[in-house]
Design a protein around this motif. Structure first.
Motif, PDB file in Angstrom:
ATOM      1  N   ASN A 290       3.676  -0.942   4.932  1.00 41.63           N
ATOM      2  CA  ASN A 290       4.875  -1.435   4.237  1.00 41.63           C
ATOM      3  C   ASN A 290       4.707  -2.905   3.898  1.00 41.63           C
ATOM      4  O   ASN A 290       5.392  -3.428   3.030  1.00 41.63           O
ATOM      5  N   LYS A 291       3.821  -3.597   4.601  1.00 44.66           N
ATOM      6  CA  LYS A 291       3.680  -5.052   4.427  1.00 44.66           C
ATOM      7  C   LYS A 291       2.360  -5.427   3.754  1.00 44.66           C
ATOM      8  O   LYS A 291       2.325  -6.355   2.940  1.00 44.66           O
ATOM      9  N   ILE A 292       1.282  -4.731   4.088  1.00 41.76           N
ATOM     10  CA  ILE A 292      -0.016  -5.071   3.490  1.00 41.76           C
ATOM     11  C   ILE A 292       0.055  -4.774   1.989  1.00 41.76           C
ATOM     12  O   ILE A 292       0.532  -3.716   1.577  1.00 41.76           O
TER      13      ILE A 292
ATOM     14  N   ILE B  45     -14.812  -7.127   5.983  1.00 38.17           N
ATOM     15  CA  ILE B  45     -15.825  -6.538   5.105  1.00 38.17           C
ATOM     16  C   ILE B  45     -15.315  -5.271   4.406  1.00 38.17           C
ATOM     17  O   ILE B  45     -15.950  -4.782   3.491  1.00 38.17           O
ATOM     18  N   TYR B  46     -14.162  -4.734   4.832  1.00 39.82           N
ATOM     19  CA  TYR B  46     -13.799  -3.373   4.397  1.00 39.82           C
ATOM     20  C   TYR B  46     -13.157  -3.295   3.012  1.00 39.82           C
ATOM     21  O   TYR B  46     -13.660  -2.578   2.153  1.00 39.82           O
ATOM     22  N   LYS B  47     -12.008  -3.960   2.821  1.00 42.30           N
ATOM     23  CA  LYS B  47     -11.334  -3.984   1.501  1.00 42.30           C
ATOM     24  C   LYS B  47     -11.300  -2.596   0.880  1.00 42.30           C
ATOM     25  O   LYS B  47     -11.638  -2.395  -0.292  1.00 42.30           O
ATOM     26  N   GLU B  48     -10.866  -1.619   1.655  1.00 40.81           N
ATOM     27  CA  GLU B  48     -11.001  -0.227   1.201  1.00 40.81           C
ATOM     28  C   GLU B  48     -10.279   0.089  -0.107  1.00 40.81           C
ATOM     29  O   GLU B  48     -10.678   0.999  -0.836  1.00 40.81           O
ATOM     30  N   GLY B  49      -9.211  -0.660  -0.400  1.00 41.27           N
ATOM     31  CA  GLY B  49      -8.455  -0.398  -1.627  1.00 41.27           C
ATOM     32  C   GLY B  49      -9.277  -0.597  -2.890  1.00 41.27           C
ATOM     33  O   GLY B  49      -8.919  -0.115  -3.959  1.00 41.27           O
ATOM     34  N   ILE B  50     -10.380  -1.305  -2.768  1.00 42.16           N
ATOM     35  CA  ILE B  50     -11.182  -1.598  -3.956  1.00 42.16           C
ATOM     36  C   ILE B  50     -12.025  -0.389  -4.387  1.00 42.16           C
ATOM     37  O   ILE B  50     -12.465  -0.308  -5.541  1.00 42.16           O
ATOM     38  N   LEU B  51     -12.234   0.572  -3.480  1.00 45.95           N
ATOM     39  CA  LEU B  51     -13.176   1.669  -3.775  1.00 45.95           C
ATOM     40  C   LEU B  51     -12.764   2.470  -5.022  1.00 45.95           C
ATOM     41  O   LEU B  51     -13.579   2.636  -5.940  1.00 45.95           O
ATOM     42  N   PRO B  52     -11.523   2.969  -5.078  1.00 45.30           N
ATOM     43  CA  PRO B  52     -11.140   3.722  -6.287  1.00 45.30           C
ATOM     44  C   PRO B  52     -11.167   2.865  -7.536  1.00 45.30           C
ATOM     45  O   PRO B  52     -11.393   3.366  -8.636  1.00 45.30           O
ATOM     46  N   LEU B  53     -10.936   1.560  -7.367  1.00 45.31           N
ATOM     47  CA  LEU B  53     -10.901   0.665  -8.530  1.00 45.31           C
ATOM     48  C   LEU B  53     -12.305   0.484  -9.088  1.00 45.31           C
ATOM     49  O   LEU B  53     -12.499   0.419 -10.299  1.00 45.31           O
ATOM     50  N   LEU B  54     -13.297   0.423  -8.200  1.00 41.84           N
ATOM     51  CA  LEU B  54     -14.688   0.328  -8.658  1.00 41.84           C
ATOM     52  C   LEU B  54     -15.091   1.618  -9.369  1.00 41.84           C
ATOM     53  O   LEU B  54     -15.736   1.592 -10.414  1.00 41.84           O
TER      54      LEU B  54
ATOM     55  N   LYS C 100      -4.408   7.963  -1.907  1.00 41.49           N
ATOM     56  CA  LYS C 100      -4.986   8.575  -0.691  1.00 41.49           C
ATOM     57  C   LYS C 100      -5.876   7.587   0.047  1.00 41.49           C
ATOM     58  O   LYS C 100      -5.905   7.569   1.274  1.00 41.49           O
ATOM     59  N   THR C 101      -6.619   6.782  -0.672  1.00 43.48           N
ATOM     60  CA  THR C 101      -7.519   5.823  -0.015  1.00 43.48           C
ATOM     61  C   THR C 101      -6.716   4.790   0.776  1.00 43.48           C
ATOM     62  O   THR C 101      -7.007   4.529   1.937  1.00 43.48           O
ATOM     63  N   VAL C 102      -5.687   4.227   0.146  1.00 45.46           N
ATOM     64  CA  VAL C 102      -4.950   3.173   0.862  1.00 45.46           C
ATOM     65  C   VAL C 102      -4.065   3.751   1.963  1.00 45.46           C
ATOM     66  O   VAL C 102      -3.690   3.047   2.900  1.00 45.46           O
ATOM     67  N   GLN C 103      -3.785   5.041   1.884  1.00 41.92           N
ATOM     68  CA  GLN C 103      -2.980   5.682   2.935  1.00 41.92           C
ATOM     69  C   GLN C 103      -3.741   5.730   4.265  1.00 41.92           C
ATOM     70  O   GLN C 103      -3.168   6.008   5.311  1.00 41.92           O
ATOM     71  N   ARG C 104      -5.039   5.498   4.217  1.00 45.61           N
ATOM     72  CA  ARG C 104      -5.820   5.487   5.465  1.00 45.61           C
ATOM     73  C   ARG C 104      -6.095   4.055   5.959  1.00 45.61           C
ATOM     74  O   ARG C 104      -6.855   3.852   6.905  1.00 45.61           O
TER      75      ARG C 104
ATOM     76  N   LEU D  87       0.838  -1.209   0.000  1.00 46.60           N
ATOM     77  CA  LEU D  87       0.000   0.000   0.000  1.00 46.60           C
ATOM     78  C   LEU D  87       0.869   1.253   0.000  1.00 46.60           C
ATOM     79  O   LEU D  87       0.558   2.227  -0.694  1.00 46.60           O
ATOM     80  N   ASN D  88       1.981   1.238   0.768  1.00 49.92           N
ATOM     81  CA  ASN D  88       2.850   2.427   0.778  1.00 49.92           C
ATOM     82  C   ASN D  88       3.473   2.684  -0.593  1.00 49.92           C
ATOM     83  O   ASN D  88       3.604   3.840  -1.011  1.00 49.92           O
ATOM     84  N   GLU D  89       3.856   1.622  -1.281  1.00 43.33           N
ATOM     85  CA  GLU D  89       4.442   1.829  -2.623  1.00 43.33           C
ATOM     86  C   GLU D  89       3.436   2.518  -3.541  1.00 43.33           C
ATOM     87  O   GLU D  89       3.799   3.375  -4.347  1.00 43.33           O
ATOM     88  N   ILE D  90       2.171   2.136  -3.432  1.00 47.56           N
ATOM     89  CA  ILE D  90       1.142   2.739  -4.284  1.00 47.56           C
ATOM     90  C   ILE D  90       1.011   4.232  -3.965  1.00 47.56           C
ATOM     91  O   ILE D  90       0.982   5.074  -4.864  1.00 47.56           O
ATOM     92  N   THR D  91       0.978   4.551  -2.667  1.00 44.44           N
ATOM     93  CA  THR D  91       0.853   5.961  -2.277  1.00 44.44           C
ATOM     94  C   THR D  91       2.071   6.756  -2.754  1.00 44.44           C
ATOM     95  O   THR D  91       1.930   7.815  -3.362  1.00 44.44           O
ATOM     96  N   HIS D  92       3.263   6.211  -2.496  1.00 45.44           N
ATOM     97  CA  HIS D  92       4.482   6.966  -2.832  1.00 45.44           C
ATOM     98  C   HIS D  92       4.644   7.161  -4.337  1.00 45.44           C
ATOM     99  O   HIS D  92       5.215   8.151  -4.772  1.00 45.44           O
ATOM    100  N   SER D  93       4.120   6.236  -5.127  1.00 49.55           N
ATOM    101  CA  SER D  93       4.295   6.346  -6.581  1.00 49.55           C
ATOM    102  C   SER D  93       3.517   7.535  -7.152  1.00 49.55           C
ATOM    103  O   SER D  93       3.853   8.045  -8.203  1.00 49.55           O
TER     104      SER D  93
END
Ligand SMILES: Cc1cc2nc3c(=O)[nH]c(=O)nc-3n(C[C@H](O)[C@H](O)[C@H](O)COP(=O)(O)OP(=O)(O)OC[C@H]3O[C@@H](n4cnc5c(N)ncnc54)[C@H](O)[C@@H]3O)c2cc1C
Ligand code: FES
Ligand code: FES
Lengths: 278, 162
Positions: A107-109, A120-129, A95-99, A81-87
């Motif tokens: 660094n690990k997720i 139930i959350y899977k928040e990273g999917i929201l921007p993808l949807l 921004k979504t995965v940063q929360r 998730l951090n790599e995605i934010t930093h890129s």
């Protein structure tokens, strides 16, 4: 301590990973794909899952890609998730995965682990949807690329032995006006009472939610209510609440009444800010 | 059903604080358990074992990592730094100077994470400091002193660079 033993295997190709899974299954054993491993370790420790084998996807080159190629952003499922934010390649996703969780955990997720989480959350999917993402899936020798919404509707519909290799996004969605809003109960780090990610495309708001129902979702009916700018904002918000795919979650993280109250405010803030960008 | 040979234990090598160590681990052992029980490195603390508190923080490949959320077998080829590898580091000194320690249980995790923050972002602003420090919990609630220790270090580093 995790009380049960399992084999740890780190294949280097998607084909090998899927084969290992299917062979284990054929022999009567349970295998799991392992990405960041944080959920497997934490649930394994409290005996909420058991497995005979974990197949670490981090050794597969395709699962580690994070780049724009031609007209697409490609995100490997094992990218953290951090790599995605930093890129900064897709700011709404960054921004979504940063929360999600805390900085050290991020660094690990991985994005693949988050999307396939038991929670139930899977928040990273929201921007993808919201951005009509496609996914590349692998099973045995075969790989297929299909729209995310064709394999994720309330839950994943993956075949046995099939796993997420990459996420593909049309470049045209990456820099659109957007907003991510996450409300937690007490501290900033925590599971969402309501989390939403939205972008504006062709003057229309596209928005997906987590924490509201038992699964993350995007609803076209709800969006058409929100986009009806002839109606005052609070009236639209009220009507939108009647277009949720199911009842609002009522649990220890937040009662139904509290989540409804928070959702109302999130929608109001989203509309007020995003309509200025139209 | 054929038998899947689940080796209960295996010999691995861990590269910790610049040295290579042999360790006999189960695949199911976390890095935290291997460090503490195999290598005798007890600086990384065992607390929530759930990724929530940061007491077990170490550096893997230079990045902060909850050692309770990694398998030992997963990090065999990667450099690991624990609090024992940061003896007399500027961060440790800043924690002492700023009285940023009460019972001390959370301290190794905080120091490792702050060391990573300061080396990665010597010009970190308040927002970034807050984001990183949210990964660690201090039951004695000494947050103000910890924040001051980090700010003192950042300020001295920034002055040096001027
Ligand atoms: C401290 C902490 C706080 C958290 N807070 C939040 C939060 O605020 N919001 C939120 O949404 N989540 C949160 N989570 C949950 C986290 O996002 C999930 O647990 C996620 O599954 C962890 O990702 P991972 O890569 O470590 O997954 P793993 O443990 O590797 O895998 C998780 C699941 O996904 C499957 N899987 C992994 N990769 C793939 C793949 N490529 N294809 C198919 N299946 C796969 C695994 O088999 C397993 O079932 C939090 C977790 C922690 C530890
Ligand atoms: S013991 Fe690892 S985060 Fe708490
Ligand atoms: S000093 Fe006691 S837990 Fe932080």
């Amino acid at each position: 301590m995790i009380a049960f033993d399992f084999n740890y295997i780190k294949p280097t190709t998607a084909k090998e990973a899927s084969k290992l899974f299917l062979n284990a299954k054929q022999e009567g054993y349970k295998a799991m794909f392992y990405s960041g491993g944080t959920e497997i370790i934490t649930l394994g420790r409290v005996n909420r899952l058991q497995t005979d084998m974990v197949i670490d996807l981090k050794g597969i080159q395709e699962c580690n890609v994070l780049e724009i190629s031609d007209n697409e952003l490609i995100i490997g499922s094992a990218v953290s998730l951090n790599e995605i934010t930093h890129s900064k390649l897709f700011p709404l996703l960054g921004k979504t995965v940063q929360r999600i969780a805390d900085h050290t955990s991020r660094n690990k997720i991985t994005i693949g682990g988050n999307l396939n989480s038991e929670l139930i959350y899977k928040e990273g999917i929201l921007p993808l949807l919201a951005a009509d993402a496609k996914v590349k899936l692998a099973k045995g020798k075969e790989q297929r690329i299909i729209p995310l919404e064709a394999v994720f509707n309330k839950q994943w519909k993956l075949d046995e032995g099939e796993f997420l290799v990459q996420i593909l996004l049309d470049k045209g969605y990456l820099d659109l006006p957007h907003k991510a809003l996450k409300k937690t109960r007490i501290s900033k780090v925590g599971y969402p009472v309501v989390s939403a990610a939205a972008l504006v495309k062709d003057n229309q708001i596209r928005i997906a939610f987590s924490g509201v129902c038992q699964y993350p979702f995007r609803s076209i009916e709800l969006e058409s209510v929100l986009n009806d700018t002839k109606v005052p904002i609070m009236e639209r918000v009220g009507t939108a609440l009647r277009h949720l795919p199911e009842d609002i979650v009522d649990d220890i993280q937040g009662t139904k009444a509290y989540r409804t109250f928070v959702l109302r405010n999130v929608l109001k803030d989203m509309l007020e800010e995003l309509e200025l960008t139209k | 059903m054929k038998s899947l040979s689940k080796a209960s234990k295996q010999l691995i090598q861990l590269h910790v604080n610049g040295e290579t160590h042999d360790a006999v681990v189960r695949s199911a052992d976390t890095l935290l358990i291997a460090l503490r029980e195999q290598l005798g490195l007890t600086g990384a603390k065992r607390a929530c074992e759930n990724g929530d508190c940061g007491a077990c923080t170490v550096l893997v490949n230079g990045k902060s990592s909850h050692s309770c959320l990694s398998l030992a077998v997963e990090v065999v080829n990667q450099p690991i730094t624990t609090i024992e590898g940061l003896l007399d580091s500027p961060v440790s000194k800043a924690f002492v100077d700023n009285w940023a320690i009460q019972c001390g249980y959370c301290t190794p995790g905080f120091i490792v994470n702050c060391h990573s923050l300061i080396t990665t972002h010597p010009n970190a602003d308040d927002q970034l400091v807050e984001e990183w420090l949210q990964s660690n919990i201090c039951r004695c609630t000494g947050y103000e002193e910890i924040r001051e220790a980090v700010h003192t270090l950042l300020a001295s580093g920034q002055k040096e660079n001027e």
